[in-house]
Design a protein around this motif. Structure first.
Motif, PDB file in Angstrom:
ATOM      1  N   ASP A  12       0.829  -1.207   0.000  1.00 53.50           N
ATOM      2  CA  ASP A  12       0.000   0.000   0.000  1.00 53.50           C
ATOM      3  C   ASP A  12       0.864   1.259   0.000  1.00 53.50           C
ATOM      4  N   GLN A  17       2.773   1.608  -3.421  1.00 52.49           N
ATOM      5  CA  GLN A  17       1.891   2.006  -4.519  1.00 52.49           C
ATOM      6  C   GLN A  17       1.452   3.460  -4.392  1.00 52.49           C
ATOM      7  N   SER A  54       4.486   5.562  -5.313  1.00 53.75           N
ATOM      8  CA  SER A  54       4.739   5.467  -6.749  1.00 53.75           C
ATOM      9  C   SER A  54       3.811   6.387  -7.532  1.00 53.75           C
ATOM     10  N   LYS A  55       2.556   6.429  -7.134  1.00 52.33           N
ATOM     11  CA  LYS A  55       1.592   7.283  -7.839  1.00 52.33           C
ATOM     12  C   LYS A  55       1.911   8.758  -7.639  1.00 52.33           C
ATOM     13  N   ALA A 108       7.100   0.102  -8.034  1.00 51.28           N
ATOM     14  CA  ALA A 108       6.130  -0.784  -8.682  1.00 51.28           C
ATOM     15  C   ALA A 108       6.689  -2.204  -8.795  1.00 51.28           C
ATOM     16  N   SER A 142       6.586  -3.795  -5.359  1.00 49.17           N
ATOM     17  CA  SER A 142       5.199  -4.156  -5.041  1.00 49.17           C
ATOM     18  C   SER A 142       4.819  -5.451  -5.749  1.00 49.17           C
ATOM     19  N   ASP A 177       4.323  -4.675 -15.543  1.00 53.27           N
ATOM     20  CA  ASP A 177       3.594  -4.267 -14.352  1.00 53.27           C
ATOM     21  C   ASP A 177       2.258  -4.978 -14.280  1.00 53.27           C
ATOM     22  N   LEU A 223      -3.857  -3.102 -11.410  1.00 49.95           N
ATOM     23  CA  LEU A 223      -3.746  -1.918 -10.574  1.00 49.95           C
ATOM     24  C   LEU A 223      -5.071  -1.167 -10.540  1.00 49.95           C
TER      25      LEU A 223
END
Length: 312
Positions: free
Chosen positions: A32, A35, A38-39, A68, A71, A133, A191
């Motif tokens: 969590d 991610q 990363s965003k 990513a 993850s 990914d 995703l």
């Protein structure tokens, strides 16, 4: 400079927190955190972002790729070639030296196909190419228009768009569909997955406005869990002849910064019976006219629903 320092400090704190979760075996919390970070990095790496220059954006996109990849490794524990925790720990130095430029080379080897920060020829935008990914076992037609919507701010989760139950009219039947779960291969590769629910007549025209479930964050192999009630916005008796309920499974693609449809399912009116229902999944593009249908897989993977019919 002050704003940049504050943002970088926040990002490094987030990275440290994620690594801490990772080190203690708290994999869900680590994924969590990774991610989310990363965003944020992808957002600041976009063409329209102005806080960082192009060289700094390239570095940020590589850090996002590493997050990513880590993850993905945590969600695929049997993959011995995954991105390791020790590799990710080294990435902090790229954030630490981002503004000074003291570090001339990225601290870890990032696969070339996993971090390509480049302008597209048509739009002039920059995009992060993250091949691997996600896993798509079908040939995609992403330019069809009906199955892909461009996301202007990469990594933003759809928040869901659900309508309340309509008032009950005497002599009619209200329908609520609980979207329980969907069975798919490689569930960790999707995703921000969600499902668009729509009512279409026999010609594929909308009967009511489409609805979207919130993004699912729960997975139990081989299922992505939703557990969401979707209230149909017209009584069954007032739906045109030939109406069907469509369910399109969608997910965010980092590579193309799009929301892509993976597969779809549908129910016709004669299938509407209260209780649990399991329906087959079909290959995209979504065929609202139900003329050309191809099953997604021969494996026993389905969309699981629960129907509630409210009468007088």
């Amino acid at each position: 400079m002050g704003d940049k320092n504050k943002v970088l400090a926040r990002w490094r704190t987030s990275l440290t927190r994620g690594i801490g979760h990772d080190s203690w075996g708290q994999l869900v919390e680590a994924v969590d955190e990774y991610q989310m970070l990363s965003k944020q990095l992808l957002r600041e790496s976009s063409f329209n972002a102005t806080l960082f220059n192009d060289n700094q954006k390239k570095t940020l996109s590589k850090v996002a790729a590493c997050l990513a990849l880590r993850s993905k490794a945590l969600q695929s524990p049997h993959d011995t070639d995954g991105f390791t925790l020790e590799e990710l720990k080294k990435v902090d130095s790229a954030l630490e030296t981002l503004l000074s430029g003291a570090q001339t080379e990225f601290p870890v080897a990032v696969p070339a196909e996993a971090a390509l920060f480049r302008p597209t020829t048509q739009t002039g935008n920059f995009e992060l190419d993250l091949d691997g990914d996600e896993i798509d076992d079908d040939q995609e037609n992403e330019e069809s228009g009906t199955n892909t919507a461009v996301v202007t701010s990469p990594g933003i989760k759809p928040l869901g768009k659900l309508f309340p139950m309509i008032p009950h009219e005497k002599g009619t039947t209200n329908l609520t569909v609980r979207v329980e779960k969907i069975g798919l291969k490689s569930i960790s590769s999707y995703l921000d997955p969600f499902i668009t629910v729509s009512l279409k007549d026999s010609k594929g025209v909308d009967v009511t406005k489409a609805q979207e479930t919130p993004v699912s964050t729960k997975r139990e192999d081989p299922y992505i869990i939703f557990g969401v009630d979707v209230h149909m916005q017209r009584p069954i008796e007032k739906m045109p002849k030939g109406t069907a309920i469509f369910f399109e499974f969608k997910h965010f693609k980092v590579k193309k910064r799009t929301i892509s449809t993976k597969c779809f399912a549908f129910m016709e009116m004669d299938e509407l019976k209260p209780g649990p229902v399991v329906i087959e999944l079909y290959e995209k593009p979504t065929d609202f006219k139900r003329k050309k249908l191809s099953l997604l897989t021969t494996k026993p993977l389905y969309l699981h629903l629960y129907l509630q019919l409210l009468t007088d």
